[in-house]
Motif scaffolding. Structure first.
Motif, PDB file in Angstrom:
ATOM      1  N   LEU A 154       0.828  -1.210   0.000  1.00 16.19           N
ATOM      2  CA  LEU A 154       0.000   0.000   0.000  1.00 16.19           C
ATOM      3  C   LEU A 154       0.864   1.262   0.000  1.00 16.19           C
ATOM      4  N   LEU A 155       1.859   1.290   0.867  1.00 15.92           N
ATOM      5  CA  LEU A 155       2.642   2.513   1.060  1.00 15.92           C
ATOM      6  C   LEU A 155       3.672   2.735  -0.044  1.00 15.92           C
ATOM      7  N   SER A 156       4.062   1.662  -0.748  1.00 14.46           N
ATOM      8  CA  SER A 156       5.078   1.852  -1.790  1.00 14.46           C
ATOM      9  C   SER A 156       4.472   2.004  -3.170  1.00 14.46           C
ATOM     10  N   LYS A 157       3.252   1.480  -3.396  1.00 18.60           N
ATOM     11  CA  LYS A 157       2.697   1.503  -4.747  1.00 18.60           C
ATOM     12  C   LYS A 157       1.668   2.613  -4.963  1.00 18.60           C
ATOM     13  N   PHE A 158       1.117   3.139  -3.866  1.00 15.22           N
ATOM     14  CA  PHE A 158       0.026   4.097  -4.032  1.00 15.22           C
ATOM     15  C   PHE A 158       0.285   5.397  -3.292  1.00 15.22           C
ATOM     16  N   GLN A 159      -0.240   6.467  -3.875  1.00 13.12           N
ATOM     17  CA  GLN A 159      -0.163   7.788  -3.267  1.00 13.12           C
ATOM     18  C   GLN A 159      -1.577   8.132  -2.806  1.00 13.12           C
ATOM     19  N   PHE A 160      -1.748   8.396  -1.522  1.00 14.10           N
ATOM     20  CA  PHE A 160      -3.110   8.716  -1.065  1.00 14.10           C
ATOM     21  C   PHE A 160      -3.037   9.585   0.173  1.00 14.10           C
ATOM     22  N   ARG A 161      -4.157  10.212   0.503  1.00 14.32           N
ATOM     23  CA  ARG A 161      -4.199  11.062   1.688  1.00 14.32           C
ATOM     24  C   ARG A 161      -4.178  10.212   2.948  1.00 14.32           C
ATOM     25  N   GLY A 162      -3.498  10.671   3.967  1.00 15.99           N
ATOM     26  CA  GLY A 162      -3.437   9.935   5.223  1.00 15.99           C
ATOM     27  C   GLY A 162      -2.301   8.932   5.258  1.00 15.99           C
ATOM     28  N   ARG A 163      -1.478   8.943   4.205  1.00 15.39           N
ATOM     29  CA  ARG A 163      -0.359   8.004   4.138  1.00 15.39           C
ATOM     30  C   ARG A 163       0.615   8.226   5.302  1.00 15.39           C
ATOM     31  N   GLY A 164       0.924   9.506   5.560  1.00 18.03           N
ATOM     32  CA  GLY A 164       1.851   9.841   6.648  1.00 18.03           C
ATOM     33  C   GLY A 164       1.317   9.384   7.997  1.00 18.03           C
ATOM     34  N   LEU A 165       0.009   9.527   8.173  1.00 15.47           N
ATOM     35  CA  LEU A 165      -0.624   9.119   9.419  1.00 15.47           C
ATOM     36  C   LEU A 165      -0.484   7.607   9.626  1.00 15.47           C
ATOM     37  N   LEU A 166      -0.688   6.852   8.540  1.00 14.71           N
ATOM     38  CA  LEU A 166      -0.551   5.395   8.633  1.00 14.71           C
ATOM     39  C   LEU A 166       0.869   5.017   9.038  1.00 14.71           C
ATOM     40  N   ILE A 167       1.859   5.703   8.447  1.00 19.03           N
ATOM     41  CA  ILE A 167       3.257   5.401   8.772  1.00 19.03           C
ATOM     42  C   ILE A 167       3.519   5.690  10.250  1.00 19.03           C
ATOM     43  N   THR A 168       2.992   6.821  10.731  1.00 22.48           N
ATOM     44  CA  THR A 168       3.167   7.156  12.148  1.00 22.48           C
ATOM     45  C   THR A 168       2.567   6.070  13.035  1.00 22.48           C
ATOM     46  N   LEU A 169       1.369   5.610  12.675  1.00 22.58           N
ATOM     47  CA  LEU A 169       0.709   4.570  13.471  1.00 22.58           C
ATOM     48  C   LEU A 169       1.504   3.274  13.472  1.00 22.58           C
ATOM     49  N   ILE A 170       2.116   2.964  12.314  1.00 24.27           N
ATOM     50  CA  ILE A 170       2.908   1.727  12.225  1.00 24.27           C
ATOM     51  C   ILE A 170       4.144   1.822  13.108  1.00 24.27           C
ATOM     52  N   GLU A 171       4.748   3.016  13.150  1.00 24.53           N
ATOM     53  CA  GLU A 171       5.992   3.168  13.914  1.00 24.53           C
ATOM     54  C   GLU A 171       5.755   3.386  15.410  1.00 24.53           C
ATOM     55  N   LEU A 172       4.548   3.772  15.766  1.00 25.52           N
ATOM     56  CA  LEU A 172       4.237   4.116  17.154  1.00 25.52           C
ATOM     57  C   LEU A 172       4.636   3.035  18.164  1.00 25.52           C
ATOM     58  N   PRO A 173       4.311   1.745  17.891  1.00 23.96           N
ATOM     59  CA  PRO A 173       4.643   0.722  18.885  1.00 23.96           C
ATOM     60  C   PRO A 173       6.135   0.612  19.201  1.00 23.96           C
ATOM     61  N   PHE A 174       7.007   1.143  18.331  1.00 24.61           N
ATOM     62  CA  PHE A 174       8.427   1.171  18.654  1.00 24.61           C
ATOM     63  C   PHE A 174       8.706   2.110  19.815  1.00 24.61           C
ATOM     64  N   SER A 175       7.938   3.195  19.877  1.00 24.40           N
ATOM     65  CA  SER A 175       8.231   4.221  20.873  1.00 24.40           C
ATOM     66  C   SER A 175       7.469   4.010  22.169  1.00 24.40           C
ATOM     67  N   ILE A 176       6.378   3.254  22.084  1.00 27.11           N
ATOM     68  CA  ILE A 176       5.569   3.077  23.286  1.00 27.11           C
ATOM     69  C   ILE A 176       5.988   1.805  24.002  1.00 27.11           C
ATOM     70  N   SER A 177       6.311   1.951  25.269  1.00 30.95           N
ATOM     71  CA  SER A 177       6.734   0.799  26.061  1.00 30.95           C
ATOM     72  C   SER A 177       5.628  -0.261  26.091  1.00 30.95           C
ATOM     73  N   PRO A 178       6.000  -1.540  25.962  1.00 26.38           N
ATOM     74  CA  PRO A 178       4.993  -2.607  25.973  1.00 26.38           C
ATOM     75  C   PRO A 178       4.113  -2.579  27.223  1.00 26.38           C
ATOM     76  N   ILE A 179       4.685  -2.114  28.333  1.00 24.86           N
ATOM     77  CA  ILE A 179       3.891  -2.069  29.565  1.00 24.86           C
ATOM     78  C   ILE A 179       2.720  -1.089  29.388  1.00 24.86           C
ATOM     79  N   ILE A 180       2.951  -0.013  28.644  1.00 23.09           N
ATOM     80  CA  ILE A 180       1.865   0.938  28.360  1.00 23.09           C
ATOM     81  C   ILE A 180       0.834   0.273  27.453  1.00 23.09           C
ATOM     82  N   ALA A 181       1.320  -0.491  26.466  1.00 23.47           N
ATOM     83  CA  ALA A 181       0.401  -1.210  25.594  1.00 23.47           C
ATOM     84  C   ALA A 181      -0.488  -2.140  26.416  1.00 23.47           C
ATOM     85  N   GLY A 182       0.129  -2.841  27.364  1.00 27.85           N
ATOM     86  CA  GLY A 182      -0.638  -3.743  28.223  1.00 27.85           C
ATOM     87  C   GLY A 182      -1.718  -3.004  28.988  1.00 27.85           C
TER      88      GLY A 182
END
Lengths: 260, 283
Positions: A74-102
Motif C-alpha cells: 500500500l505505502l510503496s505503490k500508491f499515493q493517497f491522503r493519510g499516508r503519513g498518518l498510517l506510517i506514524t501509526l505503524i511506527e508508534l509501537p516502537f516508541s511506546i513501552s509494551p507495559i503501556i500497551a498492556g
C-alpha cells in the motif's frame, strides 16, 4: 597504539557487559548437572509455558508478515491522503513501552473497560486468555516486517509489476512471481526479528495474561514466576530455552544480512 | 531511520490491490494499535486535570519518575560512550573476531529482557561471579539504583552502535586525509571533522536509547528489588496500581510515560530531519 588500545577496550567491555551474562545463564542452568537440568525443562508447567510461547509466536508472526506485506504494498505503490498518518501509526509501537500497551489493553478489555461488559455478556475471554496475549504481542511486533520490506519495495520501484500487469498477470500472480522473489530475504529478515520479539515479550503480556500457571503463562513470565519461587535452577533452565532461540535468531539474522 | 523519508511510486492507475491492502492495513492498525491507545487517552481525560496532577505529583509517583529518569539518563550516557567506541572499532579496524563482536551487539535485542534481568541479577548478587568480587569492595549492584542502570544500559546497547555504524562507514575518507595533511592530529581530526559528521546519527541513537530505557520493564523488575521511593521505576508503579485495581493511577502514570516517549520520538525525528537538511558529508 591507539588501535590496539581501542580494540582491547571494546573486547574487554563487551566480554563483561554482554558475553558473561549470556554464558552465566548456561552455567547456572547446568550447575546441578544434566539430569537436574532435564528434569527442570521437562517439568509440566515449564513444558506448558514453552507450548504457550510457541503458540503465540505461531499465530502472531504470520499475521505480522501478512500485515507487513500488505502495508508495504500500500505505502510503496500508491499515493493517497493519510499516508503519513498510517506510517506514524505503524511506527508508534516502537516508541511506546509494551507495559503501556498492556495497560491500554486492560483499560479496553478489562471488566471496567469499554468492551468489558459486552465480552462478559457473550462469555468471551480476551484478557487473561490467549486472545489478549496474542493481540498485545501483535501490537509490539507491528513495525517489524514493514520496516524491512517497505524501503526495499520503494527502492525497487514498480516497473516490473507494471510490466507484469501489462502482460496480463493477475494480482496474485503479480505478487507471487514478481514482487515476492524481490523481497523474500528482507521479508524473512523481518519475520526473524518479529519472532524474537514475539517470543521474548514480557511487560505487555505480564499485564494481559494474568500469568496463570499451566494456562496463560508464557515462557518469559514463567522464568519470573520460578525466580520469585526462589527456584533459580528452574528459572535458568527455562531461560536457556529462550536464550537458545535468541542465538538461533542471531545466526539467522547474520546469514540473512548477507543475502539481503 | 524514518519510513517517511522516501517518496512513494506513483502508479495508482495501473497496479491492483489498493482496496485490499488499504482495508487490511487500516483494520489491523485500528484494532491493534489505535483503539487501545485511544482507550488510554480517554481514561486519562476522564480522570480530569486536577486529579491527574494529584496522582502525578504524589510523593511515590514523583519518586518513581525521578528514579526512572535518573537511571535512564545515566544508562544512556554509558551507552553513548560505549556505543561510539564499538561503532568506531567495528567500522575502522579489521581484526580477528570482528564479525563475532559485531553480531554480539544484537544480543540485547534478541535475548528476552526477562532472561537478561535474571542473568544480571544472579551475576551481580553477593554469591554471583561479579557480585562476589564487588561485595568486599562495598559495592552493591542488585536492589540498588546501580542495578536499574545496569539493566537499562544492557537492554539498550544496540541503539547507539547501530545508529552510528552506517554513517561512519559512509564517511568520505578524503575529509580526514585533508585534515591530517593540513597538520591536524588524530584526536583533532576526530573532534573537528569526524564527530560533527556522525553527531546527528549519534544523537538519534542516544535519544532512542533514552526512550527505551524509560520504558524498560522486564530486565529492571528482576534486579531492582522494587522498593517504593528507592528502587521502584515508573512502569512498575503503573503495574502495581493495576494490581490494586487503581485504574486511574495506572492510566495516569502510563500517560506520563507515553507523553515522554512521544516527545522523545519527536525530538529524534527533528534531529534526523535537520541532519538530512544540513547533511553529514558522506562519500
Amino acid at each position: 597504539m591507539t588501535r590496539a588500545l581501542l580494540i582491547g577496550l571494546a573486547v574487554v567491555t563487551t566480554a563483561i557487559f554482554v558475553v558473561v551474562p549470556l554464558v552465566y545463564i548456561f552455567v547456572q542452568a547446568l550447575g546441578a548437572g544434566w539430569s537436574a537440568y532435564a528434569a527442570n525443562i521437562m517439568h509440566p508447567l515449564t513444558l506448558h509455558a514453552i507450548w504457550m510461547t510457541t503458540l503465540v509466536a505461531v499465530i502472531v508472526v504470520p499475521v505480522t508478515v501478512a500485515f507487513g506485506i500488505g502495508a508495504a504494498w500500500l505505502l510503496s505503490k500508491f499515493q493517497f491522503r493519510g499516508r503519513g498518518l498510517l506510517i506514524t501509526l505503524i511506527e508508534l509501537p516502537f516508541s511506546i513501552s509494551p507495559i503501556i500497551a498492556g495497560i491500554c489493553y486492560l483499560l479496553l478489555y478489562g471488566r471496567q473497560g469499554w468492551l468489558g461488559g459486552f465480552l462478559a455478556r457473550h462469555d468471551l475471554d480476551v484478557l487473561f486468555a490467549l486472545p489478549g496475549i496474542v493481540m498485545v504481542t501483535m501490537f509490539v511486533t507491528t513495525p517489524f516486517v514493514v520496516r524491512e520490506v517497505l524501503p526495499l519495495m520503494q527502492a525497487q520501484g514498480s516497473d516490473q509489476e507494471q510490466a507484469a500487469v501489462t502482460l496480463g498477470a493477475s494480482g496474485w500472480q503479480l505478487f507471487r512471481r514478481v514482487t515476492l522473489p524481490n523481497i523474500r530475504w528482507a521479508l524473512l529478515y523481518g519475520a526473524v526479528l518479529a519472532t524474537a520479539r514475539a517470543v521474548g515479550e514480557y511487560g505487555g503480556v505480564a499485564i494481559v495474561s494474568g500469568s496463570i500457571r499451566g494456562k496463560t503463562n508464557t515462557l518469559p513470565l514463567h522464568v519470573e514466576l520460578l525466580f520469585n519461587d526462589l527456584n533459580a535452577a528452574g528459572a535458568f533452565a527455562a531461560a536457556t530455552v529462550l536464550t537458545m532461540i535468541a542465538l538461533v535468531v542471531l545466526v539467522a539474522k547474520t546469514v540473512l544480512e548477507h543475502r539481503r | 531511520m524514518s519510513l517517511a523519508s522516501a517518496p512513494p511510486v506513483r502508479a495508482r492507475a495501473v497496479l491492483p490491490g489498493f482496496r485490499l491492502t488499504f482495508g487490511t492495513t487500516l483494520l489491523y492498525l485500528t484494532v491493534i494499535v489505535l483503539i487501545p491507545i485511544i482507550a488510554l487517552v480517554i481514561e486519562g481525560a476522564g480522570i480530569g486535570p486536577a486529579r491527574l496532577w494529584d496522582i502525578v505529583s504524589a510523593p511515590r509517583t514523583r519518586a518513581a519518575l525521578r528514579i526512572t529518569i535518573t537511571a535512564a539518563a545515566v544508562a544512556t550516557v554509558i551507552n553513548a560512550v560505549y556505543g561510539l567506541l564499538m561503532a568506531w572499532v567495528l567500522v575502522r579496524y579489521r581484526f580477528p573476531g570482528r564479525g563475532l563482536l559485531d553480531a554480539l551487539m544484537d544480543i540485547p535485542f534478541a535475548l528476552p529482557t526477562a532472561v537478561a534481568g535474571l542473568s544480571l541479577t544472579a551475576l551481580y548478587s553477593a554469591n554471583g561471579w561479579f557480585g562476589a568480587v564487588l561485595a568486599p569492595m562495598g559495592i552493591q549492584v542488585v536492589y540498588t539504583l546501580g542495578g536499574i542502570i545496569l539493566a537499562m544500559s544492557f537492554t539498550s546497547i544496540p541503539f547507539v552502535v547501530r545508529a552510528v555504524q552506517p554513517v561512519l562507514e559512509k564517511l568520505d575518507p578524503a575529509l580526514e586525509e585533508a585534515a591530517s595533511s593540513l597538520g591536524a592530529s588524530g584526536w583533532t581530526t576526530f573532534r573537528r571533522v569526524i564527530f560533527p559528521a556522525i553527531m546527528p546519527a549519534w544523537l538519534g541513537g542516544v535519544t532512542t536509547s533514552f526512550a527505551r530505557s524509560l520504558g524498560e520493564f522486564g530486565a529492571v523488575v528482576f534486579i531492582a528489588g522494587n522498593l517504593p521511593f528507592k528502587t521502584e521505576i515508573a512502569s512498575l508503579l503503573a503495574y502495581i496500581r493495576l494490581e490494586e485495581y487503581d485504574y486511574e493511577g495506572a492510566a495516569a502514570v502510563a500517560l506520563v510515560l507515553m507523553v515522554l516517549a512521544l516527545v522523545l520520538l519527536f525530538l529524534s525525528n527533528l534531529v534526523q530531519i535537520r541532519a538530512a537538511r544540513y547533511g553529514a558529508v558522506t562519500a
